[in-house]
Design a protein around this motif. Structure first.
Motif, PDB file in Angstrom:
ATOM      1  N   GLU A 139       0.819  -1.230   0.000  1.00 56.86           N
ATOM      2  CA  GLU A 139       0.000   0.000   0.000  1.00 56.86           C
ATOM      3  C   GLU A 139       0.845   1.269   0.000  1.00 56.86           C
ATOM      4  OE1 GLU A 139      -3.014  -0.042   3.025  1.00 56.86           O
ATOM      5  OE2 GLU A 139      -4.040  -1.748   2.092  1.00 56.86           O
ATOM      6  N   PRO A 140       1.774   1.435   0.964  1.00 55.65           N
ATOM      7  CA  PRO A 140       2.596   2.652   0.921  1.00 55.65           C
ATOM      8  C   PRO A 140       3.487   2.694  -0.318  1.00 55.65           C
ATOM      9  CG  PRO A 140       3.399   1.144   2.613  1.00 55.65           C
ATOM     10  CD  PRO A 140       2.083   0.609   2.143  1.00 55.65           C
ATOM     11  N   TRP A 141       3.947   1.538  -0.779  1.00 54.62           N
ATOM     12  CA  TRP A 141       4.755   1.455  -2.007  1.00 54.62           C
ATOM     13  C   TRP A 141       3.990   2.077  -3.175  1.00 54.62           C
ATOM     14  CZ3 TRP A 141       9.511  -0.277  -3.782  1.00 54.62           C
ATOM     15  CH2 TRP A 141       9.598  -0.582  -5.132  1.00 54.62           C
ATOM     16  N   ASP A 142       2.731   1.729  -3.299  1.00 55.77           N
ATOM     17  CA  ASP A 142       1.917   2.245  -4.404  1.00 55.77           C
ATOM     18  C   ASP A 142       1.648   3.743  -4.264  1.00 55.77           C
ATOM     19  OD1 ASP A 142       1.838  -0.211  -5.617  1.00 55.77           O
ATOM     20  OD2 ASP A 142      -0.115  -0.778  -4.790  1.00 55.77           O
ATOM     21  N   VAL A 143       1.376   4.183  -3.058  1.00 53.07           N
ATOM     22  CA  VAL A 143       1.108   5.624  -2.861  1.00 53.07           C
ATOM     23  C   VAL A 143       2.359   6.443  -3.197  1.00 53.07           C
ATOM     24  CG1 VAL A 143       0.515   7.426  -1.206  1.00 53.07           C
ATOM     25  CG2 VAL A 143      -0.659   5.225  -1.119  1.00 53.07           C
ATOM     26  N   LEU A 144       3.497   6.001  -2.696  1.00 53.62           N
ATOM     27  CA  LEU A 144       4.735   6.734  -2.988  1.00 53.62           C
ATOM     28  C   LEU A 144       4.996   6.776  -4.498  1.00 53.62           C
ATOM     29  CD1 LEU A 144       7.208   5.451  -0.223  1.00 53.62           C
ATOM     30  CD2 LEU A 144       6.003   7.618  -0.278  1.00 53.62           C
ATOM     31  N   GLY A 145       4.633   5.706  -5.175  1.00 49.91           N
ATOM     32  CA  GLY A 145       4.854   5.623  -6.617  1.00 49.91           C
ATOM     33  C   GLY A 145       4.084   6.662  -7.411  1.00 49.91           C
ATOM     34  N   GLN A 146       3.074   7.263  -6.799  1.00 52.30           N
ATOM     35  CA  GLN A 146       2.294   8.303  -7.481  1.00 52.30           C
ATOM     36  C   GLN A 146       3.029   9.641  -7.508  1.00 52.30           C
ATOM     37  OE1 GLN A 146      -1.597   8.414  -5.699  1.00 52.30           O
ATOM     38  NE2 GLN A 146      -1.741   6.190  -5.728  1.00 52.30           N
ATOM     39  N   TRP A 147       4.098   9.728  -6.724  1.00 61.29           N
ATOM     40  CA  TRP A 147       4.829  10.995  -6.634  1.00 61.29           C
ATOM     41  C   TRP A 147       5.991  10.969  -7.636  1.00 61.29           C
ATOM     42  CZ3 TRP A 147       8.621  12.559  -2.220  1.00 61.29           C
ATOM     43  CH2 TRP A 147       8.966  13.899  -2.372  1.00 61.29           C
ATOM     44  N   THR A 148       5.732  11.499  -8.829  1.00 61.19           N
ATOM     45  CA  THR A 148       6.792  11.567  -9.832  1.00 61.19           C
ATOM     46  C   THR A 148       7.243  13.015  -9.990  1.00 61.19           C
ATOM     47  OG1 THR A 148       5.144  11.795 -11.572  1.00 61.19           O
ATOM     48  CG2 THR A 148       5.951   9.566 -11.100  1.00 61.19           C
ATOM     49  N   LEU A 149       8.492  13.197 -10.390  1.00 66.66           N
ATOM     50  CA  LEU A 149       9.071  14.542 -10.529  1.00 66.66           C
ATOM     51  C   LEU A 149       9.485  14.790 -11.963  1.00 66.66           C
ATOM     52  CD1 LEU A 149      11.472  14.562  -7.437  1.00 66.66           C
ATOM     53  CD2 LEU A 149       9.129  15.404  -7.547  1.00 66.66           C
ATOM     54  N   ASP A 150       9.545  16.052 -12.310  1.00 66.94           N
ATOM     55  CA  ASP A 150       9.963  16.435 -13.643  1.00 66.94           C
ATOM     56  C   ASP A 150      10.826  17.687 -13.527  1.00 66.94           C
ATOM     57  OD1 ASP A 150      10.204  16.719 -16.318  1.00 66.94           O
ATOM     58  OD2 ASP A 150       8.195  17.511 -16.647  1.00 66.94           O
TER      59      ASP A 150
END
Ligand SMILES: [Zn+2]
Lengths: 199, 137
Positions: free
Chosen positions: B41-52
């Motif tokens: 669950e936390p793995w998936d939530v963190l994965g939503q945070w992408t940078l550019d």
């Protein structure tokens, strides 16, 4: 004129040690992006992240003449970046400023107010969650989740045993699960960098 | 089969290539499935945070700082003299402390006692080593 692109990282460091500044320029071009992402996620502030990454490259430059390529350059460089980030985190008390800035930048990227609010919520939640981890937990999770580093690589970067890193990761994810429970079903989001004007 | 270890669960979460036996256990065992979910669950939530960060290029800044550092410490020998003086004071303090407390005190400890530890090579800031190296060039 040397074609630095064809050299390995390790070879470039040896060239830097012999005074070739353009070899340093090539290393910066190769590694700055990932280093900036790692630093930003760790310290939560783009300007601070840039300072950290610049300082890391300056340290590479200073130490290049004594560099022996028995460890991969990327491991060595990540270790420098991570140590500088942890120094910054220990210096501490930057979370509120970091959260505010990340939220503002997230909002500047989005297309609709609804999207903006979701991005802001996610940014705030992720920053708050990561901020509740200690600096080693935080850096380990960032290397694992965002940098795709294996347990062995993280151990090498953080100068710890593999089993210690694995325990650290399990503990960190469990903590994060509690903090981030409300955000399990959100859609993908993007945070924009500061760009030229923000630097 | 025994329950999966935390490390196995962690590996299953982060690696795309999954072990069939472990996967089969996970499908059949409710307890392990719940433990896996707790990590995922936390793995998936963190994965939503992408940078550019497309516009950031630090090359010129790094190179100009390299050039500036070099010129400062080559053109201003007094900076080096100040550092050398501080080290002499630190070493002197080290030997003085060594006598007065009647136990071995390292140079680092002596420097730390006088807040001069930033000048030692083992300092977490590591500021002085590069300064000295620059000056020796
Ligand atoms: Zn089981």
């Amino acid at each position: 004129m040397a074609t630095w692109q064809v050299h390995t990282d390790e070879h470039l460091v040896q060239k830097i040690g012999k005074g070739h500044t353009q070899a340093l320029a090539e290393l910066v071009r190769r590694h700055q992006q990932r280093a900036l992402h790692l630093a930003f996620r760790s310290v939560g502030d783009w300007h601070l992240a840039e300072d950290v990454v610049q300082e890391a490259f300056l340290r590479v430059n200073r130490a290049a003449s004594k560099y022996t390529p028995d460890a991969k350059f990327s491991t060595w460089f990540y270790r420098i970046v991570v140590n500088l980030c942890m120094d910054e985190l220990r210096r501490g008390q930057r979370h509120s400023r970091a959260t505010t800035q990340a939220m503002e930048e997230g909002q500047s990227f989005v297309e609709t107010p609804v999207h903006a609010q979701e991005v802001a919520e996610l940014q705030q939640a992720v920053h708050r969650a990561l901020g509740q981890l200690n600096e080693r937990e935080r850096v380990a999770v960032i290397l694992h989740r965002f940098e795709g580093q294996s347990h062995e690589q993280i151990a090498e970067i953080m100068e710890a045993s593999v089993s210690a890193v694995e325990s650290l990761l399990v503990r960190s994810y469990r903590k994060l699960r509690q903090i981030l429970a409300d955000f399990s079903n959100k859609t993908p989001k993007k945070t924009q960098g500061p760009g030229k004007s923000g630097v | 089969m025994d329950h999966l270890t935390d490390n196995q669960l962690l590996n299953m979460m982060s690696q795309s290539a999954l072990d069939d036996a472990l996967n089969a256990h996970l499908a059949d065992c409710n307890e392990c499935a719940q433990r896996f979910q707790a990590l995922k669950e936390p793995w998936d939530v963190l994965g939503q945070w992408t940078l550019d960060t497309p516009e950031i290029d630090l090359t010129d800044q790094v190179l100009s700082r390299v050039a500036k550092n070099r010129s400062i410490y080559l053109k201003q020998p007094q900076a080096l003299i100040r550092i050398a003086a501080s080290i002499i004071i630190g070493v002197g303090a080290g030997s003085w402390l060594g006598q007065s407390v009647a136990r071995p005190v390292s140079d680092e400890q002596a420097a730390e006692a006088m807040y001069l530890d930033v000048l030692t090579l083992n300092s977490s800031t590591g500021w002085t080593a590069p300064l000295l190296e620059e000056g020796q060039e």
